[in-house]
Design a protein around this motif. Structure first.
Motif, PDB file in Angstrom:
ATOM      1  N   VAL A  38       1.000  -1.555  -0.323  1.00 42.68           N
ATOM      2  CA  VAL A  38      -0.342  -0.252   0.492  1.00 42.68           C
ATOM      3  C   VAL A  38       0.907   1.130  -0.164  1.00 42.68           C
ATOM      4  CG1 VAL A  38      -1.925   1.468   0.918  1.00 42.68           C
ATOM      5  CG2 VAL A  38      -1.651  -1.648   1.532  1.00 42.68           C
ATOM      6  N   GLY A  45       1.008   5.600  -0.560  1.00 40.46           N
ATOM      7  CA  GLY A  45       0.162   6.483   0.388  1.00 40.46           C
ATOM      8  C   GLY A  45       0.740   7.627  -0.478  1.00 40.46           C
ATOM      9  N   GLU A 103      -0.705  11.639   1.447  1.00 40.99           N
ATOM     10  CA  GLU A 103      -1.477  12.291   2.043  1.00 40.99           C
ATOM     11  C   GLU A 103      -0.762  13.736   2.094  1.00 40.99           C
ATOM     12  OE1 GLU A 103      -1.489  11.032   6.481  1.00 40.99           O
ATOM     13  OE2 GLU A 103      -0.914   8.721   5.449  1.00 40.99           O
ATOM     14  N   GLY A 120      -6.603   9.843   7.368  1.00 38.35           N
ATOM     15  CA  GLY A 120      -4.579   9.873   7.313  1.00 38.35           C
ATOM     16  C   GLY A 120      -4.013  10.904   8.362  1.00 38.35           C
ATOM     17  N   VAL A 155      -6.279  11.278   1.340  1.00 34.67           N
ATOM     18  CA  VAL A 155      -5.580  10.446   1.474  1.00 34.67           C
ATOM     19  C   VAL A 155      -5.807   9.684   0.286  1.00 34.67           C
ATOM     20  CG1 VAL A 155      -4.356   8.417   3.014  1.00 34.67           C
ATOM     21  CG2 VAL A 155      -4.810  10.238   3.707  1.00 34.67           C
ATOM     22  N   GLU A 213      -4.406   6.025  -1.616  1.00 28.99           N
ATOM     23  CA  GLU A 213      -3.564   5.174  -1.365  1.00 28.99           C
ATOM     24  C   GLU A 213      -3.879   3.972  -2.540  1.00 28.99           C
ATOM     25  OE1 GLU A 213      -4.387   4.454   2.849  1.00 28.99           O
ATOM     26  OE2 GLU A 213      -5.056   3.053   1.280  1.00 28.99           O
ATOM     27  N   TRP A 255      -3.002  -0.005  -3.807  1.00 30.32           N
ATOM     28  CA  TRP A 255      -2.677  -0.899  -3.076  1.00 30.32           C
ATOM     29  C   TRP A 255      -3.180  -1.859  -4.503  1.00 30.32           C
ATOM     30  CZ3 TRP A 255      -5.348  -2.734   1.200  1.00 30.32           C
ATOM     31  CH2 TRP A 255      -5.333  -1.787   3.000  1.00 30.32           C
TER      32      TRP A 255
END
Length: 237
Positions: A164, A166, A168, A225, A231, A233, A235
């Motif tokens: 993952v 991310g 932010e 976040g 946020v 993300e 995956w």
């Protein structure tokens, strides 16, 4: 005896060139030209740091050039997706090094806007297409620069068998209608309300190209976040 002329093409009986291919070729040339322009802007910033470092006009010029370059990269990717020639060539990558490389290209612009951006990544490796994921991250970081107030955080961890990654920020966050997890379809794009964008469609498509058995990648948007803003993300299985 001479061959009959094609009534649509005169002396050229072969089929006409695909217009979409012409557009893709033009987009490719524009992308390369903008890449050279961005390289020149970085050089000017370094050469005239005292004059340009805090120039709002110069920062805007560099930001908009970066944004258009990112858009063109995505358009080429979506063209290849439509032609069914886009695939993910996953190779093992050390994630902290990969993220540092992507962030480096944005450092001058971040410093020009007086923004703090750091990486909080576990010492992990992942299997993904470096070029495709770079296109997603560059666009996401550029968007974060636009909407953040002062800070951006890039994270990476293993979660539920997925890698993952991310991005932010401490901006106002995503509106409720944009907070979702899964895939973004082209039919869901709404240019009137701005509920999503081609950037998210591209990111979702790139995520979906990464598969492991019956699992496939996806994106997630939320406001839960560390910085209190939006946020993003991605995956990857």
């Amino acid at each position: 005896m001479s061959e009959p002329k094609n009534p649509k093409t005169g002396d050229h009986p072969e089929s006409p060139v695909s217009f979409s291919m012409i557009i893709a070729s033009a987009v490719h040339d524009m992308k390369n030209s903008l890449g050279m322009l961005l390289h020149s802007l970085d050089g000017l910033r370094q050469e005239y740091e005292s004059e340009l470092g805090g120039s709002q006009r110069f920062n805007t010029l560099q930001y908009e050039a970066e944004r258009v370059h990112s858009d063109l990269v995505q358009l080429l990717g979506l063209y290849r997706l439509g032609e069914q020639t886009l695939s993910a060539h996953a190779e093992e990558q050390f994630v902290p090094d990969f993220l540092s490389q992507q962030l480096a290209r944005h450092r001058p612009l971040l410093e020009g806007h007086d923004l703090d951006c750091r990486i909080d990544a576990e010492d992990i490796s992942g299997f993904f297409d470096e070029d495709l994921l770079a296109g997603v991250l560059n666009n996401t970081i550029n968007n974060a620069i636009r909407y953040t107030k002062s800070r951006i955080l890039i994270t990476a961890e293993q979660r539920d068998g997925f890698l993952v990654i991310g991005v932010e920020d401490d901006g106002d966050g995503y509106p409720e209608h944009m907070q979702k997890a899964g895939t973004v379809s082209f039919k869901s794009l709404d240019f009137n309300t701005g509920s999503t964008s081609l950037g998210l469609f591209f990111a979702s498509s790139v995520a979906g190209l990464h598969r492991d058995g019956d699992r496939r990648g996806f994106i997630k948007l939320h406001n839960d976040g560390h910085l209190g803003g939006g946020v993003f993300e991605i995956w990857l299985p």
